[in-house]
Design a protein around this motif. Structure first.
Motif, short mmCIF file in Angstrom:
data_model
loop_
_atom_site.label_atom_id
_atom_site.label_comp_id
_atom_site.label_asym_id
_atom_site.label_seq_id
_atom_site.Cartn_x
_atom_site.Cartn_y
_atom_site.Cartn_z
N ALA A 1 5.75 6.21 2.85
CA ALA A 1 5.38 7.63 2.95
C ALA A 1 5.79 8.21 4.30
CB ALA A 1 3.88 7.80 2.75
N MET A 2 5.88 7.37 5.33
CA MET A 2 6.20 7.83 6.68
C MET A 2 7.68 7.73 7.02
SD MET A 2 3.35 8.85 7.82
CE MET A 2 3.83 9.13 9.50
N CYS A 3 8.47 7.05 6.21
CA CYS A 3 9.87 6.75 6.56
C CYS A 3 10.77 7.97 6.39
CB CYS A 3 10.39 5.61 5.69
SG CYS A 3 12.09 5.15 6.06
N PRO A 4 11.36 8.47 7.49
CA PRO A 4 12.26 9.62 7.39
C PRO A 4 13.57 9.29 6.68
CG PRO A 4 12.03 8.94 9.68
CD PRO A 4 11.14 8.07 8.87
N GLN A 5 13.91 8.01 6.59
CA GLN A 5 15.14 7.58 5.92
C GLN A 5 14.90 7.28 4.44
OE1 GLN A 5 14.98 7.31 9.19
NE2 GLN A 5 16.93 8.34 9.34
N CYS B 1 0.82 -1.22 0.00
CA CYS B 1 0.00 0.00 0.00
C CYS B 1 0.85 1.27 0.00
CB CYS B 1 -0.95 0.01 1.19
SG CYS B 1 -0.14 0.19 2.79
N GLY B 2 2.10 1.17 0.49
CA GLY B 2 3.01 2.31 0.49
C GLY B 2 2.89 3.23 1.69
N ALA B 3 1.99 2.96 2.61
CA ALA B 3 1.84 3.82 3.79
C ALA B 3 3.14 3.90 4.58
CB ALA B 3 0.71 3.31 4.68
N CYS B 4 3.85 2.81 4.68
CA CYS B 4 5.11 2.79 5.43
C CYS B 4 6.17 3.67 4.77
CB CYS B 4 5.64 1.36 5.55
SG CYS B 4 5.88 0.51 3.97
#
Length: 82
Positions: free
Chosen positions: A62-66, A57-60
């Motif tokens: 989108a949230m990853c600062p790295q 889904c890509g939610a992860c």
């Protein structure tokens, strides 16, 4: 892999995948050059949500600062550990 275990990726994951733990195990596999050991650790550390549970889904991501390509890394983890 530059995962800092911030856990932002887990918050919105609809599958509750243990992403930071899985990223750490991928790093462990590289560091120790021992896939079997990492695979044994995976069996219990990824119990809340396995890499193969990813629905991309890509939610992860989108949230990853790295800016880690988490979906690709989860696919690799599923191939190595499941």
């Amino acid at each position: 892999m530059p995962c800092t275990n911030c856990r932002y990726c887990v918050k919105d994951c609809p599958q509750q995948i243990a992403i930071p733990e899985i990223m750490n195990l991928l790093n462990l596999e590289v560091q120790t050059e021992n896939t079997e050991f990492a695979k044994q650790q995976y069996s219990w550390q990824a119990a809340p949500g396995r890499a193969s549970d990813c629905i991309q889904c890509g939610a992860c991501e989108a949230m990853c600062p790295q800016s880690i390509d988490i979906i690709e890394q989860l696919e690799e983890a599923a191939e190595h550990f499941e």
